[in-house]
Design a protein around this motif. Structure first.
Motif, PDB file in Angstrom:
ATOM      1  N   GLU A  78       6.334   3.766  -5.808  1.00 34.63           N
ATOM      2  CA  GLU A  78       7.325   2.623  -6.582  1.00 34.63           C
ATOM      3  C   GLU A  78       6.310   0.981  -6.768  1.00 34.63           C
ATOM      4  O   GLU A  78       7.703   0.382  -7.345  1.00 34.63           O
ATOM      5  N   TRP A  79       4.890   0.661  -6.399  1.00 38.31           N
ATOM      6  CA  TRP A  79       4.787  -0.402  -6.429  1.00 38.31           C
ATOM      7  C   TRP A  79       4.967  -0.629  -8.538  1.00 38.31           C
ATOM      8  O   TRP A  79       4.274   0.027  -9.167  1.00 38.31           O
ATOM      9  N   GLY A  80       5.236  -2.070  -8.379  1.00 36.09           N
ATOM     10  CA  GLY A  80       5.549  -2.555  -9.754  1.00 36.09           C
ATOM     11  C   GLY A  80       6.696  -1.341 -10.698  1.00 36.09           C
ATOM     12  O   GLY A  80       6.605  -1.892 -11.623  1.00 36.09           O
TER      13      GLY A  80
ATOM     14  N   GLU B  45       0.843  -1.476   0.398  1.00 34.20           N
ATOM     15  CA  GLU B  45       0.235  -0.144  -0.187  1.00 34.20           C
ATOM     16  C   GLU B  45       1.099   1.051   0.216  1.00 34.20           C
ATOM     17  O   GLU B  45      -0.034   2.510  -0.288  1.00 34.20           O
ATOM     18  N   HIS B  46       2.515   1.235   0.868  1.00 32.72           N
ATOM     19  CA  HIS B  46       2.683   2.915   1.025  1.00 32.72           C
ATOM     20  C   HIS B  46       3.520   2.456  -0.647  1.00 32.72           C
ATOM     21  O   HIS B  46       3.353   3.596  -1.491  1.00 32.72           O
ATOM     22  N   MET B  47       4.382   1.784  -1.366  1.00 32.70           N
ATOM     23  CA  MET B  47       4.804   1.631  -1.921  1.00 32.70           C
ATOM     24  C   MET B  47       3.912   2.012  -3.508  1.00 32.70           C
ATOM     25  O   MET B  47       3.883   2.788  -4.551  1.00 32.70           O
TER      26      MET B  47
END
Ligand SMILES: [Zn+2]
Length: 166
Positions: free
Chosen positions: A15-17, A8-10
């Motif tokens: 940043e996520w993915g 969730e934070h990323m």
């Protein structure tokens, strides 16, 4: 569970993915092969979020100057205990015993340039990463080659090349 929170934070930070950010990179732009293929100035690299390592320390060596003999036959094991200075970059480098043995075996002179400079010299001898439209020097058929049209080399299409070599 911590993982959903991290994800969730990323997602919030974007940043996520994505691939690892430059902040995770242990190497600076100018000490990676990226600098060889896509050269950037320090300012350009920093502006893109890369890091840059200034070389100040390695050139500060002011020890005794070792004069490298021209002939490999005049070189002995002593050279492996010496610090040599690159004739181009001024960086110190060493010759290791295994390397000396190789040069002696093949009667090769001791390199006067540091390994980094030798790598740059080798890469400069390679063809550019570009394909040019040209015509075969024999049959005039259109071909694509890394040899620019204004270069003097005779470039052949594959069938003409195979005829030439077999
Ligand atoms: Zn041809």
């Amino acid at each position: 569970m911590l993982m959903p929170k991290i994800i969730e934070h990323m997602k919030k930070t974007g940043e996520w993915g994505n691939f690892f950010s430059q902040a995770c990179n242990p190497f600076s732009y100018n000490e990676s092969v990226a600098q060889l293929h896509y050269p950037k100035t320090k300012d350009e690299a920093l502006a893109k979020g890369f890091t840059w390592r200034d070389e100040t320390q390695s050139k500060s060596y002011r020890g005794p100057i070792y004069n490298i003999p021209d002939q490999i036959s005049q070189v002995d094991q002593e050279i492996t205990k010496q610090i040599l200075i690159c004739e181009v970059t001024g960086k110190p480098y060493k010759i290791i015993p295994q390397e000396l043995k190789f040069y002696q075996q093949f009667q090769l002179p001791i390199p006067r340039r540091c390994p980094d400079q030798r790598r740059i010299d080798r890469l400069e001898k390679r063809q550019p990463r570009t394909l040019f439209d040209r015509n075969c020097a024999e049959c005039q058929n259109p071909i694509q080659t890394t040899y620019a049209p204004d270069r003097p080399e005779k470039v052949l299409c594959e069938p003409c090349y195979l005829k030439e070599v077999y």
